[in-house]
Design an enzyme around this catalytic site. Structure first.
Site, PDB file in Angstrom:
ATOM      1  CG  HIS A   1      22.966  46.432  24.719  1.00  0.00           C
ATOM      2  ND1 HIS A   1      21.647  46.747  24.902  1.00  0.00           N
ATOM      3  CD2 HIS A   1      23.493  47.411  23.943  1.00  0.00           C
ATOM      4  CE1 HIS A   1      21.387  47.868  24.258  1.00  0.00           C
ATOM      5  NE2 HIS A   1      22.481  48.304  23.672  1.00  0.00           N
TER       6      HIS A   1
ATOM      7  CG  ASP B   1      30.055  51.415  21.408  1.00  0.00           C
ATOM      8  OD1 ASP B   1      29.886  52.156  20.425  1.00  0.00           O
ATOM      9  OD2 ASP B   1      29.465  51.580  22.484  1.00  0.00           O
TER      10      ASP B   1
HETATM   11  N1  ACO Z   1      32.503  43.232  31.334  1.00  0.00           N
HETATM   12  C1  ACO Z   1      32.458  42.446  32.440  1.00  0.00           C
HETATM   13  N2  ACO Z   1      31.307  42.106  33.044  1.00  0.00           N
HETATM   14  C2  ACO Z   1      30.180  42.583  32.514  1.00  0.00           C
HETATM   15  C3  ACO Z   1      30.146  43.392  31.373  1.00  0.00           C
HETATM   16  C4  ACO Z   1      31.362  43.710  30.781  1.00  0.00           C
HETATM   17  N3  ACO Z   1      31.412  44.468  29.705  1.00  0.00           N
HETATM   18  N4  ACO Z   1      28.871  43.693  31.081  1.00  0.00           N
HETATM   19  C5  ACO Z   1      28.118  43.105  32.002  1.00  0.00           C
HETATM   20  N5  ACO Z   1      28.913  42.427  32.874  1.00  0.00           N
HETATM   21  C6  ACO Z   1      28.474  41.645  34.022  1.00  0.00           C
HETATM   22  C7  ACO Z   1      28.261  42.545  35.219  1.00  0.00           C
HETATM   23  O1  ACO Z   1      29.420  42.672  36.005  1.00  0.00           O
HETATM   24  C8  ACO Z   1      27.168  41.819  35.946  1.00  0.00           C
HETATM   25  O2  ACO Z   1      27.721  40.739  36.637  1.00  0.00           O
HETATM   26  P1  ACO Z   1      27.184  40.328  38.083  1.00  0.00           P
HETATM   27  O3  ACO Z   1      25.749  39.960  37.869  1.00  0.00           O
HETATM   28  O4  ACO Z   1      28.074  39.205  38.472  1.00  0.00           O
HETATM   29  O5  ACO Z   1      27.341  41.550  38.938  1.00  0.00           O
HETATM   30  C9  ACO Z   1      26.312  41.233  34.826  1.00  0.00           C
HETATM   31  O6  ACO Z   1      27.202  41.083  33.718  1.00  0.00           O
HETATM   32  C10 ACO Z   1      25.156  42.132  34.429  1.00  0.00           C
HETATM   33  O7  ACO Z   1      25.707  43.389  34.033  1.00  0.00           O
HETATM   34  P2  ACO Z   1      25.087  44.786  34.387  1.00  0.00           P
HETATM   35  O8  ACO Z   1      26.183  45.800  34.476  1.00  0.00           O
HETATM   36  O9  ACO Z   1      24.170  44.668  35.575  1.00  0.00           O
HETATM   37  O10 ACO Z   1      24.216  45.043  33.131  1.00  0.00           O
HETATM   38  P3  ACO Z   1      23.643  46.425  32.736  1.00  0.00           P
HETATM   39  O11 ACO Z   1      22.480  46.147  31.882  1.00  0.00           O
HETATM   40  O12 ACO Z   1      23.414  47.290  33.912  1.00  0.00           O
HETATM   41  O13 ACO Z   1      24.860  47.098  31.932  1.00  0.00           O
HETATM   42  C11 ACO Z   1      26.301  47.769  30.256  1.00  0.00           C
HETATM   43  C12 ACO Z   1      24.938  47.177  30.564  1.00  0.00           C
HETATM   44  C13 ACO Z   1      26.476  49.093  31.021  1.00  0.00           C
HETATM   45  C14 ACO Z   1      26.355  48.080  28.755  1.00  0.00           C
HETATM   46  C15 ACO Z   1      27.402  46.783  30.666  1.00  0.00           C
HETATM   47  O14 ACO Z   1      27.239  45.584  29.947  1.00  0.00           O
HETATM   48  C16 ACO Z   1      28.784  47.354  30.453  1.00  0.00           C
HETATM   49  O15 ACO Z   1      29.313  48.046  31.338  1.00  0.00           O
HETATM   50  N6  ACO Z   1      29.412  47.108  29.265  1.00  0.00           N
HETATM   51  C17 ACO Z   1      30.691  47.700  28.931  1.00  0.00           C
HETATM   52  C18 ACO Z   1      30.519  49.113  28.381  1.00  0.00           C
HETATM   53  C19 ACO Z   1      30.005  49.125  26.970  1.00  0.00           C
HETATM   54  O16 ACO Z   1      30.458  48.384  26.121  1.00  0.00           O
HETATM   55  N7  ACO Z   1      29.044  50.021  26.721  1.00  0.00           N
HETATM   56  C20 ACO Z   1      28.456  50.201  25.367  1.00  0.00           C
HETATM   57  C21 ACO Z   1      26.967  49.964  25.420  1.00  0.00           C
HETATM   58  S1  ACO Z   1      26.248  49.860  23.788  1.00  0.00           S
HETATM   59  C22 ACO Z   1      26.272  51.423  23.142  1.00  0.00           C
HETATM   60  O17 ACO Z   1      26.362  52.414  23.810  1.00  0.00           O
HETATM   61  C23 ACO Z   1      26.218  51.504  21.627  1.00  0.00           C
END
Ligand code: ACO
Length: 370
Positions: A261, A312
């Protein structure tokens, strides 16, 4: 080259104040107008939470019954909308149907351009009333069933489920469904809400702002994740497969939907409440195996990446066990979030400033045209 700082993805940037909800990742809490969302989910009906988000206070019995009367009287779809929805290809994603429906409702509304608080509240209540009818129509169409007429004798959640399934399920299912609606209703400046505020800031109309917000919510990094979660759990299949599946998926650099998140880094405040609702539906609907797979993947993800589930993650399997088809999970999210979006549209208009950031140009330097 400009020396301005880039805030990629606007992470950590506060762009305005809001009185609607507060997300506090330090205390892992979320409040709507000051009330903890867990308490609202435990004690309120969704209609009361909608009132709270729009008006800032919970309704008195008289205020609630006036809102209910107006909402129930507006649940039916105009014939133009029914015929357009039925003319879309059967393969159209229900989010596309919903986006189209809101656009048509705007085109049909002679007050579309009236951005006064009163007119926009009327539109918000109308969309609140009508979206379950649209979602249920698209769900029934996926199964080759004709739409049902809404019932004015039923509360919001019961009517939504009746319109979808032709019967009102057990109170355990109704309550779990309503819990999901309350938890999904509002979450500060998330991507879709911010989208609605950007569109509103140009003084465009409420329907345009909601249509754009639906587009933002559809993406799998936002609301579309609840559908993607179900695909993941189905792909994994059994609890024992969760750990090896995750190892392979992470090695292939896959994003695991339903985890992580932007704001919460130590767990989403809404998950324990929704996980409890999922467990109750799983017990009631023979879903123990799915719940075990859910738990196994969550455990493996915490060990492998220290990443917690977001809302979710429990919502997807809960909707599956309630009997919804996966493509209508995100449309249900829309029906809930319409309350938060429209509260934010009103708030944006009350102290509007055009939202227009800048960028730093990194393309070719100025050159003559030859
Ligand atoms: N799976 C694998 N790795 C992940 C995930 C994930 N779901 N979420 C974060 N990471 C990793 C990233 O790859 C990143 O790793 P790195 O530093 O080695 O590159 C690190 O954790 C930080 O993640 P970011 O993507 O930079 O975090 P950000 O705050 O930009 O993204 C997000 C948040 C988009 C929700 C992300 O966690 C994600 O893509 N999750 C999956 C999609 C999801 O479940 N979305 C629902 C959101 S809640 C809602 O809408 C109710």
């Amino acid at each position: 080259m400009s020396t301005a700082t880039i805030h990629k993805g606007l992470a950590g940037v506060a762009v305005d104040t809001t009185t609607i909800s507060m997300v506090n990742p330090e205390t892992n809490s979320l409040t709507y107008r000051g009330y903890p969302v867990q308490e609202l989910a435990a004690h309120c009906r969704f209609e009361e939470v909608a009132y709270l988000l729009w008006h800032g206070e919970l309704p008195t019995p008289a205020q609630l019954s006036a809102q209910n009367a107006t909402e129930r009287a507006q649940r039916a779809l105009p014939p133009e909308l029914i015929s357009t929805l039925l003319s879309l290809p059967a393969t159209a994603h229900p989010m596309d149907s919903l986006r189209t429906a809101v656009s048509i409702l705007g085109a049909l509304d002679p007050s579309e351009e009236d951005n006064s608080p009163q007119s926009n509240h009327t539109k918000a209540l109308r969309l609140f009333a009508v979206l379950p009818t649209v979602v249920a129509l698209t769900q029934r169409r996926l199964r080759g069933l004709l739409p049902l007429a809404p019932r004015t004798d039923l509360a919001y959640a019961e009517n939504f489920l009746y319109l979808t399934f032709g019967e009102i399920p057990d109170p355990v299912v109704v309550r779990a469904f309503e819990t999901s609606l309350i938890l999904y209703a509002e979450h500060s400046f998330n991507a879709s809400t911010f989208t609605s505020r950007v569109v509103t800031s140009t003084l465009s109309d409420l329907y345009s702002a909601v249509t754009a917000a639906i587009g933002a919510l559809k993406g799998p990094l936002h609301g579309g994740a609840n559908e993607a979660v179900m695909a993941v759990l189905t792909e994994i299949g059994t609890p024992a497969r969760a750990e090896p599946w995750l190892r392979e998926a992470l090695a292939a650099k896959r994003t695991i939907m339903g985890f992580g998140h932007r704001v919460y880094k130590n767990g989403d405040s809404r998950v324990p409440t929704m996980r409890q609702a999922l467990a109750e539906v799983a017990t009631h609907r023979n879903g123990t195996h799915l719940l075990e797979t859910y738990e196994a993947l969550a455990k493996a993800m915490l060990t492998a990446k220290s990443l917690h589930p977001n809302l979710d993650y429990p919502a997807g399997p809960a909707y599956h066990l309630m009997g919804f088809d996966t493509p209508v999970f995100t449309p249900i999210f829309v029906a809930a979030r319409i309350t938060g979006w429209t509260a934010h549209i009103t708030e944006q208009l009350a102290a509007n400033s055009l939202i227009r950031p800048t960028s730093i140009y990194t393309g070719p330097p100025e050159r003559p045209l030859t």
